[in-house]
Motif scaffolding. Structure first.
Motif, PDB file in Angstrom:
ATOM      1  N   LEU A  16     -15.399 -23.283 -31.040  1.00 23.48           N
ATOM      2  CA  LEU A  16     -15.447 -24.640 -30.473  1.00 23.48           C
ATOM      3  C   LEU A  16     -14.303 -25.497 -31.009  1.00 23.48           C
ATOM      4  O   LEU A  16     -13.620 -26.186 -30.253  1.00 23.48           O
ATOM      5  N   LEU A  17     -14.093 -25.413 -32.326  1.00 18.14           N
ATOM      6  CA  LEU A  17     -13.049 -26.238 -32.956  1.00 18.14           C
ATOM      7  C   LEU A  17     -11.640 -25.769 -32.598  1.00 18.14           C
ATOM      8  O   LEU A  17     -10.690 -26.536 -32.692  1.00 18.14           O
ATOM      9  N   ALA A  18     -11.522 -24.516 -32.201  1.00 19.46           N
ATOM     10  CA  ALA A  18     -10.204 -24.017 -31.796  1.00 19.46           C
ATOM     11  C   ALA A  18      -9.963 -24.303 -30.311  1.00 19.46           C
ATOM     12  O   ALA A  18      -8.924 -23.954 -29.767  1.00 19.46           O
ATOM     13  N   GLY A  19     -10.949 -24.938 -29.655  1.00 19.02           N
ATOM     14  CA  GLY A  19     -10.787 -25.291 -28.245  1.00 19.02           C
ATOM     15  C   GLY A  19     -10.813 -24.075 -27.329  1.00 19.02           C
ATOM     16  O   GLY A  19     -10.244 -24.075 -26.251  1.00 19.02           O
ATOM     17  N   LEU A  20     -11.494 -23.002 -27.774  1.00 21.04           N
ATOM     18  CA  LEU A  20     -11.501 -21.764 -26.986  1.00 21.04           C
ATOM     19  C   LEU A  20     -12.561 -21.755 -25.893  1.00 21.04           C
ATOM     20  O   LEU A  20     -12.526 -20.930 -24.996  1.00 21.04           O
ATOM     21  N   LEU A  21     -13.530 -22.666 -26.004  1.00 20.17           N
ATOM     22  CA  LEU A  21     -14.594 -22.682 -25.005  1.00 20.17           C
ATOM     23  C   LEU A  21     -14.430 -23.914 -24.098  1.00 20.17           C
ATOM     24  O   LEU A  21     -14.244 -25.028 -24.577  1.00 20.17           O
ATOM     25  N   ARG A 153     -16.868 -36.141 -33.914  1.00 23.19           N
ATOM     26  CA  ARG A 153     -16.484 -36.380 -32.511  1.00 23.19           C
ATOM     27  C   ARG A 153     -14.984 -36.192 -32.312  1.00 23.19           C
ATOM     28  O   ARG A 153     -14.537 -35.654 -31.305  1.00 23.19           O
ATOM     29  N   THR A 154     -14.198 -36.630 -33.301  1.00 24.43           N
ATOM     30  CA  THR A 154     -12.744 -36.482 -33.190  1.00 24.43           C
ATOM     31  C   THR A 154     -12.332 -35.017 -33.222  1.00 24.43           C
ATOM     32  O   THR A 154     -11.420 -34.614 -32.502  1.00 24.43           O
ATOM     33  N   SER A 155     -13.000 -34.203 -34.058  1.00 25.34           N
ATOM     34  CA  SER A 155     -12.638 -32.788 -34.144  1.00 25.34           C
ATOM     35  C   SER A 155     -12.728 -32.131 -32.774  1.00 25.34           C
ATOM     36  O   SER A 155     -11.881 -31.331 -32.399  1.00 25.34           O
ATOM     37  N   MET A 156     -13.765 -32.478 -32.030  1.00 23.45           N
ATOM     38  CA  MET A 156     -13.915 -31.905 -30.691  1.00 23.45           C
ATOM     39  C   MET A 156     -12.852 -32.445 -29.738  1.00 23.45           C
ATOM     40  O   MET A 156     -12.330 -31.710 -28.913  1.00 23.45           O
ATOM     41  N   LEU A 157     -12.521 -33.727 -29.881  1.00 23.10           N
ATOM     42  CA  LEU A 157     -11.467 -34.307 -29.035  1.00 23.10           C
ATOM     43  C   LEU A 157     -10.157 -33.567 -29.250  1.00 23.10           C
ATOM     44  O   LEU A 157      -9.477 -33.197 -28.299  1.00 23.10           O
ATOM     45  N   VAL A 158      -9.824 -33.343 -30.524  1.00 23.86           N
ATOM     46  CA  VAL A 158      -8.582 -32.665 -30.864  1.00 23.86           C
ATOM     47  C   VAL A 158      -8.607 -31.233 -30.336  1.00 23.86           C
ATOM     48  O   VAL A 158      -7.641 -30.750 -29.753  1.00 23.86           O
ATOM     49  N   ALA A 159      -9.751 -30.561 -30.515  1.00 26.32           N
ATOM     50  CA  ALA A 159      -9.882 -29.174 -30.059  1.00 26.32           C
ATOM     51  C   ALA A 159      -9.704 -29.082 -28.546  1.00 26.32           C
ATOM     52  O   ALA A 159      -9.075 -28.167 -28.030  1.00 26.32           O
ATOM     53  N   VAL A 160     -10.249 -30.067 -27.841  1.00 32.94           N
ATOM     54  CA  VAL A 160     -10.234 -30.014 -26.386  1.00 32.94           C
ATOM     55  C   VAL A 160      -8.899 -30.491 -25.809  1.00 32.94           C
ATOM     56  O   VAL A 160      -8.368 -29.889 -24.883  1.00 32.94           O
ATOM     57  N   TYR A 161      -8.363 -31.550 -26.373  1.00 32.59           N
ATOM     58  CA  TYR A 161      -7.217 -32.202 -25.722  1.00 32.59           C
ATOM     59  C   TYR A 161      -5.859 -32.004 -26.378  1.00 32.59           C
ATOM     60  O   TYR A 161      -4.853 -32.342 -25.790  1.00 32.59           O
ATOM     61  N   GLU A 162      -5.838 -31.547 -27.615  1.00 29.81           N
ATOM     62  CA  GLU A 162      -4.539 -31.468 -28.263  1.00 29.81           C
ATOM     63  C   GLU A 162      -3.888 -30.117 -28.034  1.00 29.81           C
ATOM     64  O   GLU A 162      -4.540 -29.089 -28.108  1.00 29.81           O
ATOM     65  N   ARG A 213     -12.565 -19.859 -19.508  1.00 29.42           N
ATOM     66  CA  ARG A 213     -12.961 -18.525 -19.941  1.00 29.42           C
ATOM     67  C   ARG A 213     -14.472 -18.538 -20.016  1.00 29.42           C
ATOM     68  O   ARG A 213     -15.066 -19.528 -20.403  1.00 29.42           O
ATOM     69  N   GLU A 214     -15.074 -17.450 -19.667  1.00 31.88           N
ATOM     70  CA  GLU A 214     -16.524 -17.379 -19.731  1.00 31.88           C
ATOM     71  C   GLU A 214     -16.926 -17.454 -21.211  1.00 31.88           C
ATOM     72  O   GLU A 214     -16.460 -16.645 -22.022  1.00 31.88           O
ATOM     73  N   ALA A 215     -17.742 -18.431 -21.575  1.00 34.47           N
ATOM     74  CA  ALA A 215     -18.087 -18.668 -22.985  1.00 34.47           C
ATOM     75  C   ALA A 215     -18.686 -17.430 -23.651  1.00 34.47           C
ATOM     76  O   ALA A 215     -18.296 -17.054 -24.757  1.00 34.47           O
ATOM     77  N   THR A 216     -19.612 -16.762 -22.956  1.00 35.04           N
ATOM     78  CA  THR A 216     -20.280 -15.602 -23.540  1.00 35.04           C
ATOM     79  C   THR A 216     -19.282 -14.472 -23.809  1.00 35.04           C
ATOM     80  O   THR A 216     -19.285 -13.859 -24.871  1.00 35.04           O
ATOM     81  N   GLU A 217     -18.394 -14.238 -22.832  1.00 36.81           N
ATOM     82  CA  GLU A 217     -17.373 -13.192 -22.977  1.00 36.81           C
ATOM     83  C   GLU A 217     -16.469 -13.468 -24.172  1.00 36.81           C
ATOM     84  O   GLU A 217     -16.179 -12.593 -24.975  1.00 36.81           O
ATOM     85  N   MET A 218     -16.054 -14.743 -24.250  1.00 37.70           N
ATOM     86  CA  MET A 218     -15.158 -15.170 -25.323  1.00 37.70           C
ATOM     87  C   MET A 218     -15.821 -14.949 -26.685  1.00 37.70           C
ATOM     88  O   MET A 218     -15.213 -14.396 -27.601  1.00 37.70           O
ATOM     89  N   LEU A 219     -17.081 -15.374 -26.802  1.00 41.31           N
ATOM     90  CA  LEU A 219     -17.793 -15.254 -28.074  1.00 41.31           C
ATOM     91  C   LEU A 219     -18.023 -13.789 -28.429  1.00 41.31           C
ATOM     92  O   LEU A 219     -17.960 -13.397 -29.589  1.00 41.31           O
ATOM     93  N   LYS A 220     -18.286 -12.979 -27.407  1.00 40.48           N
ATOM     94  CA  LYS A 220     -18.512 -11.548 -27.635  1.00 40.48           C
ATOM     95  C   LYS A 220     -17.270 -10.928 -28.270  1.00 40.48           C
ATOM     96  O   LYS A 220     -17.349 -10.193 -29.238  1.00 40.48           O
ATOM     97  N   GLU A 221     -16.099 -11.276 -27.716  1.00 33.42           N
ATOM     98  CA  GLU A 221     -14.825 -10.770 -28.244  1.00 33.42           C
ATOM     99  C   GLU A 221     -14.610 -11.218 -29.691  1.00 33.42           C
ATOM    100  O   GLU A 221     -14.260 -10.425 -30.553  1.00 33.42           O
ATOM    101  N   LEU A 222     -14.820 -12.517 -29.926  1.00 29.04           N
ATOM    102  CA  LEU A 222     -14.602 -13.069 -31.261  1.00 29.04           C
ATOM    103  C   LEU A 222     -15.545 -12.448 -32.274  1.00 29.04           C
ATOM    104  O   LEU A 222     -15.163 -12.120 -33.395  1.00 29.04           O
TER     105      LEU A 222
END
Ligand SMILES: [Zn+2]
Length: 238
Positions: A16-21, A153-162, A213-222
């Protein structure tokens, strides 16, 4: 089993924090239970925790979703932070003890290291922690509570938008704040803090939302990658 749950929580929060989902994506208990090989009850606990940390949104009767903060919200969050944190560092410049100074010095070294390794999730986590160390140094529980919510809240903003390499200068900006603080320059520290928060705000890119990216697929890989590299999991003692 507790370790397993903790590892699953870590994998999810890092993703989530890496903005992968993709923001707004539903996170279904059944699918997640299958990915991580733990019960739905445990998944529910993990989701509760992620919700408390504002990394996901829990909607009654609908379930859990990857947090999708709006740019409007982002503006209010950064404004609140400039007001609050300008005050925090202004206050600390004349009252900060040697323990906090050492803590900040070690922290800046860790930030530089994460940046060198290109570990984006860790960089985002450490960036947030820098601000929490300052909030905690005030010893005021109300300030800490407010900051905890704003920083999450900012951590998610940064992950999503930066964009990926945009956080690179944040490290030097933290150093500027630190330099003013150890020099006892409250006005300078407050100014550096407000400038830093404004810069993060301008680095947000509305178009930079992670590709679907499909969240479940992404998490499965990670999760699979995590199982192969055992250095991050806790070693069991005999
Ligand atoms: Zn910062």
């Amino acid at each position: 089993m507790r370790d397993h749950e903790e590892a699953a929580y870590t994998t999810m929060s890092r993703a989530l924090l890496a903005g992968l989902l993709t923001p707004g994506t539903p996170l279904r208990e059944t699918a997640l239970a299958e990915v991580f090989g733990i019960s739905r009850e445990r998944i529910r606990k993990i989701l509760q925790r992620l919700g408390t940390n504002r990394l996901i949104e829990l909607v009654p009767n609908r379930g859990a979703f990857v947090a999708a903060p709006s740019l409007e919200q982002a503006r209010s969050i950064y404004e609140a932070r400039r007001i609050l944190e300008g005050g925090i560092v202004g206050h600390l410049a004349s009252s900060m003890g040697p323990t906090t100074m050492d803590q900040l010095k070690d922290h800046l070294a860790a930030e530089a290291d994460a940046l060198r390794r290109g570990d984006r999730a860790e960089s985002v986590r450490l960036s947030a922690q820098f601000h929490m160390i300052l909030a905690e140094a005030t010893g005021n529980v109300f300030i800490m509570q407010q900051m905890q919510e704003l920083v999450s809240r900012t951590s998610m903003l940064v992950a999503v938008y930066e964009t990926a390499n945009a956080s690179q200068c944040a490290c030097e900006e933290h150093r500027d704040i630190f330099t003013s603080l150890i020099g006892g320059d409250g006005a300078g520290a407050a100014k550096a803090m407000r400038a830093h928060l404004s810069l993060i705000e301008t680095r947000l890119r509305p178009g930079a939302v992670a590709p679907g990216r499909e969240a479940t697929e992404m998490l499965k890989e990670l999760w699979a990658a995590e199982q192969i590299t055992p250095d991050r999991s806790t070693e069991k003692s005999p």
